[in-house]
Design a protein around this motif. Structure first.
Motif, PDB file in Angstrom:
ATOM      1  N   PRO A  71     -19.817 -20.200 -23.833  1.00  0.00           N
ATOM      2  CA  PRO A  71     -19.059 -19.467 -22.814  1.00  0.00           C
ATOM      3  C   PRO A  71     -18.185 -20.379 -21.955  1.00  0.00           C
ATOM      4  CG  PRO A  71     -21.293 -18.658 -22.886  1.00  0.00           C
ATOM      5  CD  PRO A  71     -21.236 -19.844 -23.819  1.00  0.00           C
ATOM      6  N   ARG A 125      -8.904  -8.562 -14.364  1.00  0.00           N
ATOM      7  CA  ARG A 125      -9.892  -9.258 -13.525  1.00  0.00           C
ATOM      8  C   ARG A 125     -11.106  -9.753 -14.283  1.00  0.00           C
ATOM      9  NH1 ARG A 125     -11.527  -7.133  -7.731  1.00  0.00           N
ATOM     10  NH2 ARG A 125     -13.288  -8.384  -8.417  1.00  0.00           N
ATOM     11  N   LEU A 126     -11.354  -9.172 -15.452  1.00  0.00           N
ATOM     12  CA  LEU A 126     -12.608  -9.444 -16.160  1.00  0.00           C
ATOM     13  C   LEU A 126     -12.976 -10.938 -16.253  1.00  0.00           C
ATOM     14  CD1 LEU A 126     -14.893  -7.825 -17.387  1.00  0.00           C
ATOM     15  CD2 LEU A 126     -13.740  -7.950 -19.587  1.00  0.00           C
ATOM     16  N   PRO A 127     -12.040 -11.802 -16.690  1.00  0.00           N
ATOM     17  CA  PRO A 127     -12.413 -13.230 -16.783  1.00  0.00           C
ATOM     18  C   PRO A 127     -12.780 -13.830 -15.423  1.00  0.00           C
ATOM     19  CG  PRO A 127     -10.357 -12.808 -17.930  1.00  0.00           C
ATOM     20  CD  PRO A 127     -10.677 -11.571 -17.157  1.00  0.00           C
ATOM     21  N   ARG A 153     -14.059 -20.413 -21.346  1.00  0.00           N
ATOM     22  CA  ARG A 153     -13.410 -20.211 -20.046  1.00  0.00           C
ATOM     23  C   ARG A 153     -12.209 -21.121 -19.879  1.00  0.00           C
ATOM     24  NH1 ARG A 153     -18.562 -19.198 -15.999  1.00  0.00           N
ATOM     25  NH2 ARG A 153     -19.513 -17.656 -17.373  1.00  0.00           N
ATOM     26  N   ASP A 167     -14.093 -12.102 -12.826  1.00  0.00           N
ATOM     27  CA  ASP A 167     -15.408 -11.568 -12.439  1.00  0.00           C
ATOM     28  C   ASP A 167     -16.515 -12.332 -13.152  1.00  0.00           C
ATOM     29  OD1 ASP A 167     -14.364  -9.728 -10.714  1.00  0.00           O
ATOM     30  OD2 ASP A 167     -14.256  -8.120 -12.199  1.00  0.00           O
ATOM     31  N   ILE A 168     -16.267 -12.621 -14.430  1.00  0.00           N
ATOM     32  CA  ILE A 168     -17.255 -13.363 -15.210  1.00  0.00           C
ATOM     33  C   ILE A 168     -17.486 -14.745 -14.606  1.00  0.00           C
ATOM     34  CG2 ILE A 168     -17.510 -14.594 -17.407  1.00  0.00           C
ATOM     35  CD1 ILE A 168     -16.310 -12.049 -18.720  1.00  0.00           C
ATOM     36  N   ALA A 169     -16.396 -15.366 -14.129  1.00  0.00           N
ATOM     37  CA  ALA A 169     -16.516 -16.721 -13.580  1.00  0.00           C
ATOM     38  C   ALA A 169     -16.987 -16.693 -12.132  1.00  0.00           C
ATOM     39  CB  ALA A 169     -15.185 -17.447 -13.696  1.00  0.00           C
ATOM     40  N   GLY A 170     -17.142 -15.492 -11.555  1.00  0.00           N
ATOM     41  CA  GLY A 170     -17.699 -15.385 -10.206  1.00  0.00           C
ATOM     42  C   GLY A 170     -16.711 -15.612  -9.075  1.00  0.00           C
ATOM     43  N   TYR A 171     -15.432 -15.283  -9.305  1.00  0.00           N
ATOM     44  CA  TYR A 171     -14.459 -15.380  -8.211  1.00  0.00           C
ATOM     45  C   TYR A 171     -14.748 -14.321  -7.151  1.00  0.00           C
ATOM     46  CZ  TYR A 171     -11.315 -18.551 -10.701  1.00  0.00           C
ATOM     47  OH  TYR A 171     -10.765 -19.634 -11.311  1.00  0.00           O
TER      48      TYR A 171
END
Lengths: 217, 302
Positions: A75, A101-103, A79, A105-109
């Motif tokens: 993962p 936004r998905l990437p 990224r 959100d996954i990275a925790g922004y």
């Protein structure tokens, strides 16, 4: 940046998609991958992103041996890569904005940060006025650009695009190519595949030609 | 900070999922709640029987009845014998005349008066000094072998039987809880599996753009927790409802025995534990379902 050394990809059943391939792509380079469908273009891109693993040989991305990477590390490799899929892989249960936004959100922004970056990415591909729409209401070309916005929103250093101009008419395809060139100009390494080499000829990029799983430069 | 944010995103996603499919979420919650209400209901029943037993006199009482033909000499002999029993604390004689007087003063007075002679035997009320069941049994056997003794009644016999029945009930509760717990796990796992399948696209895309398995697992796990907690609450609701429905009958029975007894819910800690266990089982079920799917995906992606 991307280094293939004697890479073979053989599928169960014995079919060899890639036959002993070696090449190198420099940091910040833009490379076109051409060949008929079934020549192994998608397989090659999948190997770079760690979606598939080579049967033998090594694939190095940013100095990491992708084929030997632990599952848990994949993962984090991805990224740093923006993926543009042939079938777009958009999610139709959410708005254009939430797709982009998905990437993040996954990275925790944080929400504000993600929203700001997603708007910037949508603006870059000209879809900002449609951020609240469901992607199902977008045209084929717009869906392609949405997919591109999602691939660049987290500012990856590598962009991989599988047939990004495949189903688009000529003018639209030129626009998309211009877009990729503009990303390349700010230092992003771009690898894109196409089965239609004709209209790429006037562009000054290196072309890797795949033929039945082998490179013919 | 980042990890808290990721958890909040997962929680929001879980709740959105619940709202997105309200009917199926509700149905699953009902199934979970009903499954959990059986062991909880049985536990509540045992808890109440237990507390009812607690209200009864716990002291051991042994009553012996002499033969109606017993003479005052026989009574003296028995008294002497009783005095020599080391396990007896007290022995009080109730003569047949005393017993008759007591009965006459009761509601049966008129009937007793009509009897030609006193039908009652002389009796002793014995209080043992031990509560060890083996020694008590030995005492009872010894006494019942005396020729003057017609019958002996050990009041703790029925209590012992009830206690054995309660033990059986407890074992049944554990078995039922284990069986329904397993069922719950399967139900929760299946419910989540359906969700995982409907959200397959999202999972696949998320993985392709760099989501860790933990990130993908989390909303489903939270969903399982939430659904389990709702199911646990519903189970408590079912038990409360059942108690409400049967409590008029219980009150009626209790008033017949001039006892005041009301059904009660188990302690709050037990209720919390019921919710926690249901949540835990649904959480595990969810993880099983997602992990299975993720393994398949990993396998596909070589």
């Amino acid at each position: 940046m991307i280094h293939f050394s004697q890479v073979i990809k053989r599928y169960a059943g014995g079919y060899e998609a890639l036959k002993n391939i070696s090449f190198e792509i420099e940091d910040g380079e833009m490379v076109l991958l051409s060949g008929h469908s079934g020549a192994g273009k998608s397989t090659l891109l999948n190997l770079i992103a760690g979606i598939e693993r080579p049967t033998s040989g090594t694939v190095l991305v940013n100095g990491q041996n992708v084929g030997a990477l632990n599952r848990a590390a994949i993962p984090y490799l991805r990224r740093n890569i923006g993926l543009i899929f042939q079938d777009h892989k958009l999610l139709f249960d959410r708005s254009v904005m939430n797709n982009v936004r998905l990437p993040l959100d996954i990275a925790g922004y944080s929400h504000q940060d993600a929203q700001k970056r997603a708007r910037a990415a949508l603006d870059r591909v000209g879809l900002l006025p449609k951020e609240k729409l469901n992607p199902i209401h977008l045209s084929g070309g717009e869906q392609q650009r949405l997919c591109i916005a999602r691939a660049i929103v987290h500012r990856p250093s590598i962009l991989l695009a599988d047939e990004p101009t495949g189903n688009l008419d000529h003018a639209y395809a030129e626009d998309i190519m211009d877009l990729f060139e503009s990303f390349n100009q700010v230092g992003v390494t771009v690898v894109l595949s196409t089965h239609d080499e004709g209209f790429l000829k006037q562009r000054p990029h290196r072309i890797l030609r795949l033929k039945q799983g082998g490179l013919s430069q | 900070m980042n990890s808290i944010r990721l958890r909040m995103i997962a929680l929001r996603s879980a709740m959105q999922q619940m709202l997105r499919m309200p009917l199926s979420s509700l149905l699953n919650t009902i199934v979970i709640g009903i499954a959990a209400s059986f062991p909880l209901g049985l536990y509540t029943l045992l808890f109440n029987v237990d507390s009812l037993l607690g209200q009864l006199p716990q002291q051991n009482q042994i009553t012996i009845f002499l033969k109606t033909s017993a003479t005052p000499v026989d009574i003296k002999q028995v008294q002497t014998l009783l005095r020599n029993q080391p396990d007896l604390a007290q022995a009080s004689l109730i003569t047949r005349d005393q017993a008759l007087q007591t009965m006459k003063s009761g509601t049966l007075g008129a009937m007793i008066d009509a009897l030609p002679e006193n039908p009652l035997p002389d009796a002793f009320n014995l209080t043992p000094s031990t509560s060890d069941p083996e020694r008590l049994q030995k005492l009872v056997t010894t006494i019942s072998n005396w020729p003057q003794v017609e019958s002996i009644q050990h009041d703790s016999d029925w209590a012992k039987r009830l206690a054995a029945l309660l033990d059986f009930g407890r074992q049944l509760t554990v078995l039922l809880a284990a069986a329904l717990g397993t069922a719950l796990l399967v139900i929760a796992s299946n419910a989540i599996r359906m969700q995982v399948l409907t959200r397959n696209d999202e999972i696949e895309v998320s993985k392709l753009i760099g989501a860790t398995n933990t990130f993908i697992r989390r909303p489903f796990a939270y969903f399982g927790l939430l659904q389990g907690a709702c199911g646990g609450l519903l189970a408590i609701g079912c038990v409360v409802l059942a108690m409400h429905l049967i409590s008029p009958n219980v009150n009626q029975v209790a008033s017949l025995y001039a006892a005041s007894f009301a059904l009660r819910l188990p302690e709050p800690l037990i209720l919390l534990a019921a919710i926690a266990i249901t949540s835990l089982l649904c959480w595990i079920g969810a993880l099983l379902a997602v992990n299975r799917h993720l393994r398949q995906l990993d396998h596909q992606q070589g």
